[in-house]
Structure formats: C-alpha cells, structure tokens
Design a protein around this motif. Sequence first.
Motif, PDB file in Angstrom:
ATOM      1  N   LEU B 245      77.743  76.062   1.529  1.00  0.00           N
ATOM      2  CA  LEU B 245      78.524  77.296   1.559  1.00  0.00           C
ATOM      3  C   LEU B 245      78.388  77.963   2.925  1.00  0.00           C
ATOM      4  O   LEU B 245      77.272  78.155   3.412  1.00  0.00           O
ATOM      5  CB  LEU B 245      78.029  78.254   0.475  1.00  0.00           C
ATOM      6  N   CYS B 246      79.511  78.315   3.534  1.00  0.00           N
ATOM      7  CA  CYS B 246      79.525  78.930   4.860  1.00  0.00           C
ATOM      8  C   CYS B 246      79.989  80.384   4.773  1.00  0.00           C
ATOM      9  O   CYS B 246      80.876  80.720   3.982  1.00  0.00           O
ATOM     10  CB  CYS B 246      80.463  78.153   5.785  1.00  0.00           C
ATOM     11  N   HIS B 247      79.414  81.207   5.646  1.00  0.00           N
ATOM     12  CA  HIS B 247      79.658  82.652   5.556  1.00  0.00           C
ATOM     13  C   HIS B 247      79.385  83.285   6.907  1.00  0.00           C
ATOM     14  O   HIS B 247      78.525  82.821   7.660  1.00  0.00           O
ATOM     15  CB  HIS B 247      78.729  83.242   4.487  1.00  0.00           C
ATOM     16  N   GLU B 248      80.130  84.341   7.201  1.00  0.00           N
ATOM     17  CA  GLU B 248      79.835  85.126   8.398  1.00  0.00           C
ATOM     18  C   GLU B 248      79.381  86.513   7.966  1.00  0.00           C
ATOM     19  O   GLU B 248      80.200  87.306   7.480  1.00  0.00           O
ATOM     20  CB  GLU B 248      81.061  85.242   9.313  1.00  0.00           C
ATOM     21  N   PRO B 249      78.103  86.813   8.139  1.00  0.00           N
ATOM     22  CA  PRO B 249      77.615  88.130   7.713  1.00  0.00           C
ATOM     23  C   PRO B 249      78.310  89.240   8.490  1.00  0.00           C
ATOM     24  O   PRO B 249      78.629  89.083   9.668  1.00  0.00           O
ATOM     25  CB  PRO B 249      76.118  88.084   8.058  1.00  0.00           C
ATOM     26  N   GLY B 250      78.528  90.347   7.818  1.00  0.00           N
ATOM     27  CA  GLY B 250      79.044  91.531   8.492  1.00  0.00           C
ATOM     28  C   GLY B 250      80.548  91.582   8.632  1.00  0.00           C
ATOM     29  O   GLY B 250      81.089  92.564   9.153  1.00  0.00           O
ATOM     30  N   LEU B 262      84.669  90.597   0.905  1.00  0.00           N
ATOM     31  CA  LEU B 262      84.270  89.203   0.726  1.00  0.00           C
ATOM     32  C   LEU B 262      83.510  89.049  -0.580  1.00  0.00           C
ATOM     33  O   LEU B 262      82.894  89.997  -1.068  1.00  0.00           O
ATOM     34  CB  LEU B 262      83.403  88.748   1.909  1.00  0.00           C
ATOM     35  N   PRO B 263      83.540  87.851  -1.151  1.00  0.00           N
ATOM     36  CA  PRO B 263      82.809  87.646  -2.400  1.00  0.00           C
ATOM     37  C   PRO B 263      81.305  87.578  -2.153  1.00  0.00           C
ATOM     38  O   PRO B 263      80.846  87.301  -1.051  1.00  0.00           O
ATOM     39  CB  PRO B 263      83.333  86.285  -2.882  1.00  0.00           C
ATOM     40  N   ASP B 264      80.575  87.827  -3.207  1.00  0.00           N
ATOM     41  CA  ASP B 264      79.136  87.609  -3.198  1.00  0.00           C
ATOM     42  C   ASP B 264      78.848  86.115  -3.003  1.00  0.00           C
ATOM     43  O   ASP B 264      79.549  85.263  -3.553  1.00  0.00           O
ATOM     44  CB  ASP B 264      78.570  88.082  -4.542  1.00  0.00           C
ATOM     45  N   LEU B 265      77.819  85.813  -2.221  1.00  0.00           N
ATOM     46  CA  LEU B 265      77.519  84.409  -1.912  1.00  0.00           C
ATOM     47  C   LEU B 265      77.206  83.596  -3.167  1.00  0.00           C
ATOM     48  O   LEU B 265      77.693  82.473  -3.327  1.00  0.00           O
ATOM     49  CB  LEU B 265      76.330  84.327  -0.953  1.00  0.00           C
ATOM     50  N   ALA B 266      76.383  84.152  -4.030  1.00  0.00           N
ATOM     51  CA  ALA B 266      75.982  83.389  -5.222  1.00  0.00           C
ATOM     52  C   ALA B 266      77.182  83.137  -6.120  1.00  0.00           C
ATOM     53  O   ALA B 266      77.368  82.035  -6.648  1.00  0.00           O
ATOM     54  CB  ALA B 266      74.885  84.146  -5.978  1.00  0.00           C
ATOM     55  N   GLU B 267      78.020  84.159  -6.302  1.00  0.00           N
ATOM     56  CA  GLU B 267      79.205  83.978  -7.133  1.00  0.00           C
ATOM     57  C   GLU B 267      80.158  82.964  -6.498  1.00  0.00           C
ATOM     58  O   GLU B 267      80.751  82.124  -7.180  1.00  0.00           O
ATOM     59  CB  GLU B 267      79.927  85.309  -7.338  1.00  0.00           C
ATOM     60  N   VAL B 286      73.679  72.324  -1.548  1.00  0.00           N
ATOM     61  CA  VAL B 286      72.512  71.865  -0.778  1.00  0.00           C
ATOM     62  C   VAL B 286      72.161  72.800   0.366  1.00  0.00           C
ATOM     63  O   VAL B 286      71.140  72.590   1.030  1.00  0.00           O
ATOM     64  CB  VAL B 286      72.717  70.442  -0.217  1.00  0.00           C
ATOM     65  N   GLY B 287      72.953  73.831   0.583  1.00  0.00           N
ATOM     66  CA  GLY B 287      72.577  74.732   1.663  1.00  0.00           C
ATOM     67  C   GLY B 287      73.613  75.800   1.929  1.00  0.00           C
ATOM     68  O   GLY B 287      74.742  75.739   1.425  1.00  0.00           O
ATOM     69  N   ILE B 288      73.191  76.779   2.720  1.00  0.00           N
ATOM     70  CA  ILE B 288      74.053  77.888   3.144  1.00  0.00           C
ATOM     71  C   ILE B 288      74.043  77.908   4.668  1.00  0.00           C
ATOM     72  O   ILE B 288      72.981  77.834   5.284  1.00  0.00           O
ATOM     73  CB  ILE B 288      73.505  79.245   2.648  1.00  0.00           C
ATOM     74  N   ARG B 310      67.078  84.272  -2.076  1.00  0.00           N
ATOM     75  CA  ARG B 310      67.958  84.771  -3.130  1.00  0.00           C
ATOM     76  C   ARG B 310      68.727  83.643  -3.800  1.00  0.00           C
ATOM     77  O   ARG B 310      68.919  83.648  -5.021  1.00  0.00           O
ATOM     78  CB  ARG B 310      68.945  85.780  -2.531  1.00  0.00           C
ATOM     79  N   LEU B 311      69.160  82.658  -3.027  1.00  0.00           N
ATOM     80  CA  LEU B 311      69.994  81.597  -3.599  1.00  0.00           C
ATOM     81  C   LEU B 311      69.227  80.310  -3.915  1.00  0.00           C
ATOM     82  O   LEU B 311      69.766  79.405  -4.544  1.00  0.00           O
ATOM     83  CB  LEU B 311      71.177  81.284  -2.677  1.00  0.00           C
TER      84      LEU B 311
END
Lengths: 343, 343
Positions: B245-250, B262-267, B286-288, B310-311
């Motif tokens: 899962l890829c994400h850009e904080p902020g 943006l959605p919650d990472l876990a969801e 397998v990773g974030i 958390r995840l």
Amino acid sequence: MIPAPFLLYLGSSADALGIKTSRGIAAFRRDDCVGEFRHDDCPQTLGLPRMSMAEAAAAGARTLVLGIAGAGGRLPADLIEDAAAALEAGMNVAAGLHERLRDQPRLAELASARGLQLFDVRDPPAHLSVGKGYPRAGRRLLTVGTDCSVGKMYATLALTRGLRERGVAADFRATGQTGILVAGAGVPVDAVVADFISGAIEALAPAREDGGWDLIEGQGSLFHPSFAGVSLGLLHGAQPEALVLCHEPGRPHMRGIPGRALPDLAECLARNLEAARLTSAEVRGVGICLNTSGIERDDALRLCAATEDRLGLPCTDPIALGVESIIDRLLCEASTPSTISSY
Amino acid sequence: MIPAPFLLYLGSSADALGIKTSRGIAAFRRDDCVGEFRHDDCPQTLGLPRMSMAEAAAAGARTLVLGIAGAGGRLPADLIEDAAAALEAGMNVAAGLHERLRDQPRLAELASARGLQLFDVRDPPAHLSVGKGYPRAGRRLLTVGTDCSVGKMYATLALTRGLRERGVAADFRATGQTGILVAGAGVPVDAVVADFISGAIEALAPAREDGGWDLIEGQGSLFHPSFAGVSLGLLHGAQPEALVLCHEPGRPHMRGIPGRALPDLAECLARNLEAARLTSAEVRGVGICLNTSGIERDDALRLCAATEDRLGLPCTDPIALGVESIIDRLLCEASTPSTISSY
C-alpha cells in the motif's frame, strides 16, 4: 436515430445469453420488429417470423440489427458475411460490438455504394471528462447484479415504467448496447476509455432538479473478474440513492467463466452498498429482481418470498410478477426530496 | 523504442504532481536526460540544465518528452505549440496523454516533413481480450494506493531493484505513461477500453514458471471517484499474491477533488485485500510505502515506525529509506513456491 422497422439477427447462435440484444429489442420494441434472421443450425427463436434478408427488406425492414454479443465484442467473419447480405438487400445495419462495422472495408464500401448506413452503437461519446463524485442534485436508482446478463436492463426498464404509471417523472438511462437500441440513446459504458467510466455516467445522468428519477442500467458485476472495473466506475458515477440487486437463480457459473460460482446475494448487495458510499453516503438497497424465466411460476413465487425474508427487501421478477413492491419501497422511504449529503 | 537522450518538458506547470512523468524519467533514467525545458513562469525544476529547443537539439537530445499530465489527459494549445517547436528544432516528440500527438494535423505534418516521429505511449495494445481470472502460475506483487500519484511507480521500481539485488528474478510491469517511458514497455491501463482492464493486465503479466516475480505498477485508488474502476480491474487482472500500500502523508485531499479526504490506511488496505480475493484467494499485504519527500527525515522515520506498529506491516519510504524491510517480509513468508489456489 436508427431507422425502424428492424430485422433481428440470431445467426447461428446456440447461446441464449448471446442473443440478448435481439431478445431485448423483441421484448421492448416488438412493434418495430418485422422478423428474425437465423441460420438453419440456430436452435433459438424470438417468436417472430423467420425471414431471409430479401424477404425482410420486401416486408419493409429498414435495418438489420446484429443483436448478438459474445465476450470481447468481436465481429467474426460469418457476421460480416450476413451484414453484407443485408446491405445488398437494401437494409442498413446496426451493431453494438467492440469491433466496428465501419472498420470493415467491405461493409463500408457496400453501404457507401448503396446509400445505406452502418450504426455502431457501442461508440462512446467524444470529449468525456473524468468523474468527480461531487454531490449532485437528483434522484437516481441503479441496478446492480450478481453477474452479467441477469436482467438488469429488464429490471431498469420495468421500474421506469412502474414509476411513470404512478405519475412520477422517470427516465431510463441506458449503458449497454441493447438498452441504447431500445431507448435510442445512452452511453456504452464498457466501451469508454477506462479513465472515463465514472465520468461517462455522470454525463449520462447529470444533476436533475425536477424531482424525477433517473433509472440507470447497471453492467456486469463487482464479482465478475472480467468486468468488475466497469461495474465499480458505473456505481461511483451513478451516485445512486437506491440500488436494486438483480440475479438469475440457478445459473451454474459466472457468465463466461466455467467453474466460478456466483456470489451470495446478501454479500453482493453489501459490497455494492459499501462501494457506492464513496459517492453516495446514504445509499440504500430497495429491492431484489430475480429473472425466473427458467422456473415454474409457483417456484418463482416461493423463491421471491424466501429471498424477501432473508434479505429484508422486496423481491420480485420484474417481468413475470411486476415491480410494485419495489416501487412501494422506493417511494415510501424516499417520499421527501433527498438532501445532498456531503462526504 | 523512443530514441534517447531526452529533453524533459515542464512547460508552465506550477503543479508538482502535474510534472510527475518528467520527474519520474529524471529519477530513473537520468543518464538519458540532457536537460529540461520550462517557460519563464514555471516555478519548478528537475535540477537538469534549462535549455531551449534549439540548445537541446544541439546538445544531442533526440526526443522531447512531454512529461506532464493533467486529469483527462488533454493536449492543450500551448503544448502543441511547444511540440511543434521541438519538431522544428529536429527532435522527435513523445507524450502519454489521452489526446494523441498524431491526431494534431500540424504536428503530424511537421513530423512527416522532417522525417521525425511522434510517440503516443498511451496507445493501448490492439486485440486485447477480456480478463478471465483463471488461476495462473507466477508470483505477482501489486502496489495499490490511497490516491493517485502517491508513489506507486517509485515503490514498484524500488522493490524490483531490491529483489534483483537479492538475486531474485524480478520484472517491473508498467501500467502508466511514466512507467512505460522508464521501462520502455507496458500497458497504459487507464487508456484501454473499459471492458478490457483486467484482460490487459492478464496480458501484461501472464503465467510465469521461472519462480521470478512480476512487480506490477498500480494506478489510482479504490477510493478515488474518478478512477476506482481502473484500480479494481487492475487488481483483479494482476491476481497478486502480495500487495504493497502506497501513501503520501499530509496530502490535503484526493488528487483533483478538493474537499475529499484520503481514506484511512488500514481501511484502504483491507478493502483492497477484500477485492483482490476475487482472483487471488491467498493475497496478503506485505508492506506500506510512504512518500515522505515533503517531511524531515526524523519525522519520516517516526511516521514509518508508528505506521508499522499500527498496521502490523513493514513501513518505509522506498526512495529515502529503502525497501529492505518489505523485501524481507515478502521473501520470508513466501519462501516456498505459491500453490495455485482454486476459487
């Protein structure tokens, strides 16, 4: 507009689902159909007079509708041959396949030479925009399915008719080749460029302020590994306040995928509602439509009652049993204009 | 193949995400880039020498890459103007927009007259088939995202490199214009006809028997109302055994949709895993990967550690901090050849 009356094509198809476009036109525009064309090896009929191309033209048919559909939307050689024969007999030809009639030089030349037209109804509109999911005014219902070809178009057309009979403004919004041929307008959502799926549906059913309903024909299924992307984009673009789940009992496997079971109805509805909430926070299920054409009437009634009990929603066969129970649910719970919810 | 070296186009873009294609090529094929072209009003740079078209051609650039991307993939008049100038200076032009270079008569004529080429890398392959979701051999990882443009391509390329450094056969499978320009091959999945999304990915990463990995670049997000259909079809076609899962904080809002969180990472991960199970029953996260380029290093480290806690999955910035922790997880839990699970 495609000139009626029509000659409906069955070709050599032995697959009941493969002729669903011809069948849909026969069901909803029967007065516009003069006959059906089928080869000797075709075991199917729509109950229309069987005609050769020349007989149909003589009987006044103006357009041969190639109303058959296989996965992939190919235009095989035998269809090209028959389309050419129709042109030679003096008829236009309409089709809704991914492969276009106009891209066949022989057909293009014949049509041009004889002043006839080729209609490719799966052409997506030009200049689509990406969907945005912004809240928009209007009341929208979407049919979703456990599978392809389970009766979403029939259900949507029946619900549109049912609402109108109650004096409610209601419009059918076609998203597939059959629906477009029946309604004379629409967006072939499975043929748009993938980036524009939801945007195409936002354009098909834009903001509406008159209190009337747009009833949007669903496509595919979130549980179909070939087409779920189309179904999800359609769901987001439709921004529906109401979903109706469609299903054909007894189907042995997902359309085109031997060995793959259909999803459970409750799970299928729950997943559609969950996904729909992205653009329509207050979406709710309002009914289940079963295609019971393969079942005895008593069994169909029992199955609808059992499904109604299990899912807590009205369940009916929209063609055999009518849609009153679903219309009641829709209008009862939605009797005040919906508020636009923010996300 | 598109002739290198390249002149990278920034134009007048003030939007950091809008130049992501040029930025990606600068990052992963820097040796093939002689300079950047930007107008006086452009506040951005890739740190390459700023050059006019003529200077770049004199410095040996063979192709101007129009590496900018707005939603909708339009080709506005100023880009056409600059593309024409590049052709007049003797360079080929490459772009990955929905609107094609070759459909601009002025560009087509100029290219033809000067013996130069126009490359539209967003052209989908011809003769795609619909996906089937049948279990197929091979090990596949897919990057998915909370949003568009959060670093899925960077993560996928970094993971590919990381696996190769461990001696594991691994291939990057590009699905977007930047990835295709970096890799020299791939499928622009958002440009295929909607019916063929999953089929295009099945063709991009077919059955593989050598024990090596296909690392498939994700697109969009299941939570993006413009593009979720593409993301879902890609997920089903990829049939991945592993998701990152890829994400850009902020990020203040979903790309292109002011006001949408943006959605919650876990969801987001849970919904991707749920959807992926349709074609890959044993899929696992397998990773974030976080794009922390806008954050101080210490803060980035803290954020990764907190996300990891958390995840329950390794969390890293694939560019700033490396991908070793995710590779460890991938190879540790997947050390035996995966069995093909039936559905």
